[in-house]
Structure formats: C-alpha cells, structure tokens
Scaffold this active site. Sequence first.
Site, PDB file in Angstrom:
ATOM      1  N   ASP A   1      -8.325   3.975   1.128  1.00 20.36           N
ATOM      2  CA  ASP A   1      -7.308   4.211   2.171  1.00 20.36           C
ATOM      3  C   ASP A   1      -8.004   4.680   3.454  1.00 20.36           C
ATOM      4  O   ASP A   1      -8.775   5.762   3.498  1.00 20.36           O
ATOM      5  CB  ASP A   1      -6.370   5.416   1.530  1.00 20.36           C
ATOM      6  CG  ASP A   1      -5.399   5.817   2.567  1.00 20.36           C
ATOM      7  OD1 ASP A   1      -5.404   5.565   3.511  1.00 20.36           O
ATOM      8  OD2 ASP A   1      -4.351   6.604   2.106  1.00 20.36           O
TER       9      ASP A   1
ATOM     10  N   CYS B   1      -1.408   0.622   7.411  1.00 23.86           N
ATOM     11  CA  CYS B   1      -2.793   0.423   7.530  1.00 23.86           C
ATOM     12  C   CYS B   1      -3.277  -0.637   6.724  1.00 23.86           C
ATOM     13  O   CYS B   1      -3.596  -1.938   7.225  1.00 23.86           O
ATOM     14  CB  CYS B   1      -3.712   1.534   7.192  1.00 23.86           C
ATOM     15  SG  CYS B   1      -3.404   3.039   8.110  1.00 23.86           S
ATOM     16  N   ARG B   2      -3.263  -0.591   5.415  1.00 19.84           N
ATOM     17  CA  ARG B   2      -4.232  -1.707   4.423  1.00 19.84           C
ATOM     18  C   ARG B   2      -3.223  -2.967   4.303  1.00 19.84           C
ATOM     19  O   ARG B   2      -3.453  -4.158   4.562  1.00 19.84           O
ATOM     20  CB  ARG B   2      -4.239  -1.204   3.301  1.00 19.84           C
ATOM     21  CG  ARG B   2      -5.436  -0.188   3.140  1.00 19.84           C
ATOM     22  CD  ARG B   2      -5.719   0.572   2.072  1.00 19.84           C
ATOM     23  NE  ARG B   2      -4.456   1.516   1.608  1.00 19.84           N
ATOM     24  CZ  ARG B   2      -4.218   2.052   0.665  1.00 19.84           C
ATOM     25  NH1 ARG B   2      -4.960   2.168  -0.243  1.00 19.84           N
ATOM     26  NH2 ARG B   2      -3.203   3.109   0.760  1.00 19.84           N
ATOM     27  N   SER B   3      -1.711  -2.682   3.812  1.00 19.70           N
ATOM     28  CA  SER B   3      -1.023  -3.831   3.490  1.00 19.70           C
ATOM     29  C   SER B   3      -0.416  -4.737   4.918  1.00 19.70           C
ATOM     30  O   SER B   3      -0.520  -6.062   4.676  1.00 19.70           O
ATOM     31  CB  SER B   3       0.227  -3.581   2.490  1.00 19.70           C
ATOM     32  OG  SER B   3       1.112  -2.667   3.229  1.00 19.70           O
TER      33      SER B   3
ATOM     34  N   ASN C   1       2.208   1.427   4.589  1.00 16.71           N
ATOM     35  CA  ASN C   1       2.769   0.092   4.931  1.00 16.71           C
ATOM     36  C   ASN C   1       2.202  -0.025   6.481  1.00 16.71           C
ATOM     37  O   ASN C   1       2.948  -0.309   7.358  1.00 16.71           O
ATOM     38  CB  ASN C   1       4.113  -0.292   4.925  1.00 16.71           C
ATOM     39  CG  ASN C   1       4.438  -1.917   5.172  1.00 16.71           C
ATOM     40  OD1 ASN C   1       5.486  -2.063   5.390  1.00 16.71           O
ATOM     41  ND2 ASN C   1       3.350  -2.597   5.048  1.00 16.71           N
TER      42      ASN C   1
ATOM     43  N   CYS D   1       0.750  -1.263  -0.184  1.00 15.85           N
ATOM     44  CA  CYS D   1      -0.109   0.189   0.081  1.00 15.85           C
ATOM     45  C   CYS D   1       0.768   1.166  -0.118  1.00 15.85           C
ATOM     46  O   CYS D   1       2.099   1.247  -0.419  1.00 15.85           O
ATOM     47  CB  CYS D   1      -1.029   0.011   1.296  1.00 15.85           C
ATOM     48  SG  CYS D   1      -0.209  -0.049   2.772  1.00 15.85           S
TER      49      CYS D   1
HETATM   50  P1  4NP Z   1      -1.867   2.735   4.082  1.00 24.30           P
HETATM   51  O1  4NP Z   1      -2.615   4.031   4.709  1.00 24.30           O
HETATM   52  O2  4NP Z   1      -1.316   2.993   2.721  1.00 24.30           O
HETATM   53  O3  4NP Z   1      -2.777   1.768   3.970  1.00 24.30           O
HETATM   54  O4  4NP Z   1      -0.660   2.451   5.113  1.00 24.30           O
HETATM   55  C1  4NP Z   1      -1.722   5.378   4.750  1.00 24.30           C
HETATM   56  C2  4NP Z   1      -1.037   5.441   5.875  1.00 24.30           C
HETATM   57  C3  4NP Z   1      -0.268   6.637   6.030  1.00 24.30           C
HETATM   58  C4  4NP Z   1      -0.414   7.875   5.055  1.00 24.30           C
HETATM   59  C5  4NP Z   1      -1.340   7.521   4.039  1.00 24.30           C
HETATM   60  C6  4NP Z   1      -2.039   6.297   3.932  1.00 24.30           C
HETATM   61  N1  4NP Z   1       0.077   9.053   5.297  1.00 24.30           N
HETATM   62  O5  4NP Z   1      -0.241   9.968   4.377  1.00 24.30           O
HETATM   63  O6  4NP Z   1       1.208   9.110   5.919  1.00 24.30           O
END
Ligand code: 4NP
Length: 156
Positions: free
Chosen positions: A125, A13-15, A11, A8
Amino acid sequence: MVRVVFVCLGNICRSPTAEGVFRHLVEQQGLADQIEVDSSGTSAWHVGEAPDSRAQSTARGRGIDLSRLRARQAISADFEAFDYVLAMDSANYDDLRDICPPGREDRLHLFLSFAPLQGLTDVPDPYYNDGFDRVFDMLEVASRGLLADICERHGL
Ligand code: 4NP
C-alpha cells in the site's frame, strides 16, 4: 467478453493504476473490444474521488492517464459481473471473500499470483509509505501475466 476488476482498499492508488496499466496493455494488443476493465475499493472512504495525485503523476510519467477514473466500492454483484476479481493484497482478498457469493470463489485471485515475482503476494500500500514507482512496476509485470493467462484460457 472477458471482464476484469482490480480491487484495493481505497480505489485511489493501486487498483486504478492497475486498471490504467492493464487497459493500456489490452489496447496495445488490440483486445479492447474483448476485454473489459474496471476497479473498485473494499472501503467506501474515497468513493467518487479521482485517483491520488501521486498515483496520477507516476502513471502520467509512464504515458497512462488516470484522471477520468472515479473510486467506487466493491459489491457482491461484482462477482457475477466480472470473470476475474483481482485483490491487491491479502487483506483485500479476505474482505472480498467475505462478500463473495457462494460458488463464485474461483473468480477471486491475488493479482500477484499472475506475476513471476518470487515470494511476493501483496502489492504494498503506497498511500502512507510512498513507493508509487515500485508499485507501478509490479502492476505492469502482473498485468502481462494476467493478460497471457486470459488469452490462453479464453483463446484470444
Ligand atoms: P489504495 O491505497 O488502497 O491503493 O487505494 C489507499 C488509499 C487510501 C487509504 C489507504 C490506502 N486510506 O487510508 O485512506
């Protein structure tokens, strides 16, 4: 050994949730010594961090512990090391495509292409908008689809 990496943006939340969900499923099916699971992010923003506390608590509520995972950034060599590189959304897919070595494009997939979720291509997201429970449900459905595909293709 079949190797799988979920990717993602951050790294956190989703992945990592996908990694935890898929590993749990692999262990339940007794395939832990045949399928290796990892995750990474296209950005370096959260490298070294544990998963977001909201992702951890959602997963914990479903019996999955993410606390020991740590974020890392996706690299070109992942396309040599992993048979399946699974992007959570189209932006992740495009960023991975940019670092994919020539001839390895067949290893890159949108994760939801393995889920019978009509019309959906992207895992939303949840970092800013929340919705961790819905994301978890989507990842669980797609994980079942992915495992079925791996078992069929690799004769497991
Ligand atoms: P992820 O979510 O891609 O599912 O881990 C996010 C985590 C952090 C951010 C964006 C999405 N950020 O903007 O810091």
